[in-house]
Design a protein around this motif. Structure first.
Motif, PDB file in Angstrom:
ATOM      1  N   LEU A 156       0.851  -1.184   0.000  1.00  0.00           N
ATOM      2  CA  LEU A 156       0.000   0.000   0.000  1.00  0.00           C
ATOM      3  C   LEU A 156       0.886   1.232   0.000  1.00  0.00           C
ATOM      4  O   LEU A 156       1.799   1.346   0.824  1.00  0.00           O
ATOM      5  CB  LEU A 156      -0.887   0.031   1.249  1.00  0.00           C
ATOM      6  N   ARG A 186      -4.722  10.378   2.357  1.00  0.00           N
ATOM      7  CA  ARG A 186      -5.816   9.775   3.123  1.00  0.00           C
ATOM      8  C   ARG A 186      -5.955  10.455   4.490  1.00  0.00           C
ATOM      9  O   ARG A 186      -4.986  10.909   5.078  1.00  0.00           O
ATOM     10  CB  ARG A 186      -5.545   8.280   3.352  1.00  0.00           C
ATOM     11  N   LEU A 192      -5.377   2.437   8.167  1.00  0.00           N
ATOM     12  CA  LEU A 192      -4.617   1.688   7.164  1.00  0.00           C
ATOM     13  C   LEU A 192      -3.384   1.043   7.790  1.00  0.00           C
ATOM     14  O   LEU A 192      -3.024  -0.088   7.450  1.00  0.00           O
ATOM     15  CB  LEU A 192      -4.213   2.619   6.018  1.00  0.00           C
ATOM     16  N   SER A 196      -2.367  -3.244   8.296  1.00  0.00           N
ATOM     17  CA  SER A 196      -1.142  -3.678   7.624  1.00  0.00           C
ATOM     18  C   SER A 196      -0.300  -4.547   8.554  1.00  0.00           C
ATOM     19  O   SER A 196      -0.464  -4.522   9.778  1.00  0.00           O
ATOM     20  CB  SER A 196      -0.324  -2.469   7.163  1.00  0.00           C
TER      21      SER A 196
END
Length: 301
Positions: A156, A186, A192, A196
């Motif tokens: 990502l 973002r 996020l 991860s």
């Protein structure tokens, strides 16, 4: 700025980053009693990433119109002494810091399914501006080298910048466009990070990275380039993993080691979390800044 200073009559003007530093220092000329200080965030002065004009402006205004400097890492302190000619006696060290509790107590509202990932994917995340010295190219090249043996590895990329289109083209040419997700700027970076597995930071040059501290605070395994600035937080095989900066083969070896399960990940992430609490949390570092303000006003430094 001059009007604000006249109206509020502060004792200290504290600036950070080039334009704030430049205009703050110039404005301070008109107020002889005003104490002007700068936090120096980067260490790009000796590289091709920083223009000669900016370096001259930074050096001259710093030498003549700034009373004190705060370096965010030992490397940054050494850099501004060597490259800008600043007086060592006028430089203090206060590391970049975060609110560790703000990251360690997160309730994640985002799932992997929301961004097209599977639960069995091994997810690497990079959070930074898309500029050349952040090393995204190295990470993508390393991913292309391990994709056959580890198809579950996904990357990502969070952030925006001038390199975005060239990086997307590189993903196509390396045939990893199905493994890389460019998610842009973002507002839900913490979420996020939470979904991860590994925080990846392949930067070629830094002052001192807040993003790495955030990854450590969230107990994510941090794999970072071995530049001196990052080594002040990430100790190899203790609080994270290091690879040779700018070397995709070196990064490939480290990523493979992780994906093979050859690491005591929880032990490393626990040590990293402890380090953020003791060295990089907001409480003790904000106190250092408060103490410095008081000493400057009392003319004790």
């Amino acid at each position: 700025l001059i009007g604000i200073i006249r109206e509020n009559k502060p004792q200290i003007l504290h600036a950070q980053l080039f334009f704030a530093d430049f205009f703050g220092r110039i404005a301070s000329i008109f107020f002889p009693k005003l104490i002007c200080i700068s936090t120096i965030q980067n260490a790009l002065y000796s590289t091709n990433f920083y223009s000669k004009k900016r370096k001259i402006a930074e050096s001259l205004t710093g030498k003549f119109f700034c009373d004190y400097f705060i370096a965010v890492s030992e490397f940054t302190r050494d850099s501004i002494i060597k490259d800008l000619g600043f007086n060592k006696a006028k430089i203090g060290l206060i590391y970049n810091y975060i609110d560790v509790n703000d990251f360690s107590s997160l309730n994640n509202r985002l799932t992997r399914k929301d961004i097209g990932l599977n639960d069995n994917d091994k997810v690497f995340i990079i959070v930074s501006r898309l500029v050349s010295w952040k090393g995204h190219k190295i990470a993508m090249e390393a991913l292309s080298l391990i994709k056959e043996n580890f198809p579950e590895a996904k990357l990502l990329i969070i952030g925006s910048g001038p390199e975005e289109e060239s990086l997307k083209s590189l993903a196509l040419s390396l045939k990893i466009n199905n493994l890389v997700k460019f998610l842009g700027q973002r507002e839900d970076v913490k979420d996020l990070l939470a979904l991860s597995d590994v925080f990846l930071f392949p930067s070629l040059c830094e002052g001192f990275s807040l993003a790495v501290l955030e990854g450590m605070a969230m107990k994510k395994l941090c794999i970072v380039s071995d530049i001196d600035q990052l080594k002040e937080a990430v100790k190899n095989n203790v609080t994270g993993l290091l690879f040779k900066a700018g070397d995709s083969d070196s990064l490939k070896v480290v990523l493979s080691k992780y994906l093979k399960g050859d690491l005591q990940v929880s032990k490393i992430t626990d040590e990293a979390f402890k380090m953020t609490l003791t060295k990089f949390d907001k409480g003790p570092n904000a106190k250092l800044l408060e103490d410095l303000y008081i000493k400057l006003v009392k003319k004790e430094v």
